[in-house]
Write a protein that holds these residues in place. Structure first.
Motif: not given
Length: 240
Positions: A81-87, A101-107, A112-124
């Motif tokens: 997430i950090d690398c794709i966002s430029g941070h 990751l860097y062999e893949l097309q930008p889209d 991937l970044s959008k999907t992973l950002q949706a993951l929770p930090l905690i599951i109960e």
């Protein structure tokens, strides 16, 4: 956005938690076959670090679409997430198994970044005996010594303020203090907490915290899963 996710008890099937997969989805599939995993009834929960190092990291997109597969975010997902966002630190990510990751097309990278950002930090997860199971990648994000599970959730979601949230995020994704200090103090307010991140030779427990990353990205390691109702363990070694 940093969030938590709650699951009611599974009254029809079994629930498993799996250690860091690191792109070894074929090994995970073999483990589920061995368990006679029933996709209609059973569920599987991941402690994060589904990507990097192994051969099939891109398969994460398929796995996260499965209605019976759920994961928290690990530090490797955060690195992406950090690398794709430029941070992020791209050379550091590549050194840690992120070259794919860097062999893949930008889209695809963005997807991937959008999907992973949706993951929770905690599951109960609620168990049928009124016990509650927690899942976080590295360590319970308790900020102060007398904090418990509720305070950890409040810190992650930002209810305790931005500074606590930043601290909590770092602990949840990267911390190793508890295992390095062999600290058996239980986390208050939760019956059992499953974590990955810190590689252990076999599943081990400190207080009510269970470490389940048995190093499947290393040649002498294994991928381990635990049935959270019975606490029985299955491990698949790298050469299986």
């Amino acid at each position: 956005m940093y969030r938590t996710r709650y699951f009611p008890s599974n009254k029809k099937g079994r629930d498993f938690v799996v250690g860091d997969v690191h792109g070894h989805f074929k090994l995970l599939t073999a483990a589920l076959d061995k368990l006679n995993f029933n996709t209609e009834l059973d569920r599987i929960f991941s402690v994060g670090d589904l990507i990097d190092r192994g051969p099939d990291s891109i398969d994460i997109l398929n796995w996260l679409e499965k209605p019976w597969f759920h994961a928290v975010r690990g530090n490797h997902e955060q690195m992406l997430i950090d690398c794709i966002s430029g941070h992020g630190n791209i050379p550091g990510h590549i050194r840690n198994g992120g070259a794919w990751l860097y062999e893949l097309q930008p889209d695809i990278q963005q997807e991937l970044s959008k999907t992973l950002q949706a993951l929770p930090l905690i599951i109960e997860i609620e168990l049928s005996n009124d016990h509650t199971i927690g899942i976080v990648h590295a360590e319970a994000p308790v900020i102060q010594s007398n904090d418990g599970w509720q305070e950890a959730k409040d810190a992650i979601t930002g209810k305790s303020g931005e500074q606590h949230q930043r601290q909590a995020l770092k602990i949840a994704l990267y911390a190793r203090e508890k295992i390095e200090q062999n600290d058996h103090t239980p986390i208050k307010g939760i019956d059992r907490l499953y974590v990955g991140h810190s590689t252990v030779p076999s599943i081990m427990r400190l207080g009510n915290v269970v470490y389940i990353d048995t190093g499947c990205s290393f040649s002498d390691g294994a991928l381990s899963l635990v049935d959270i109702q019975t606490e029985s363990i299955i491990s698949m070694s790298m050469n299986e």
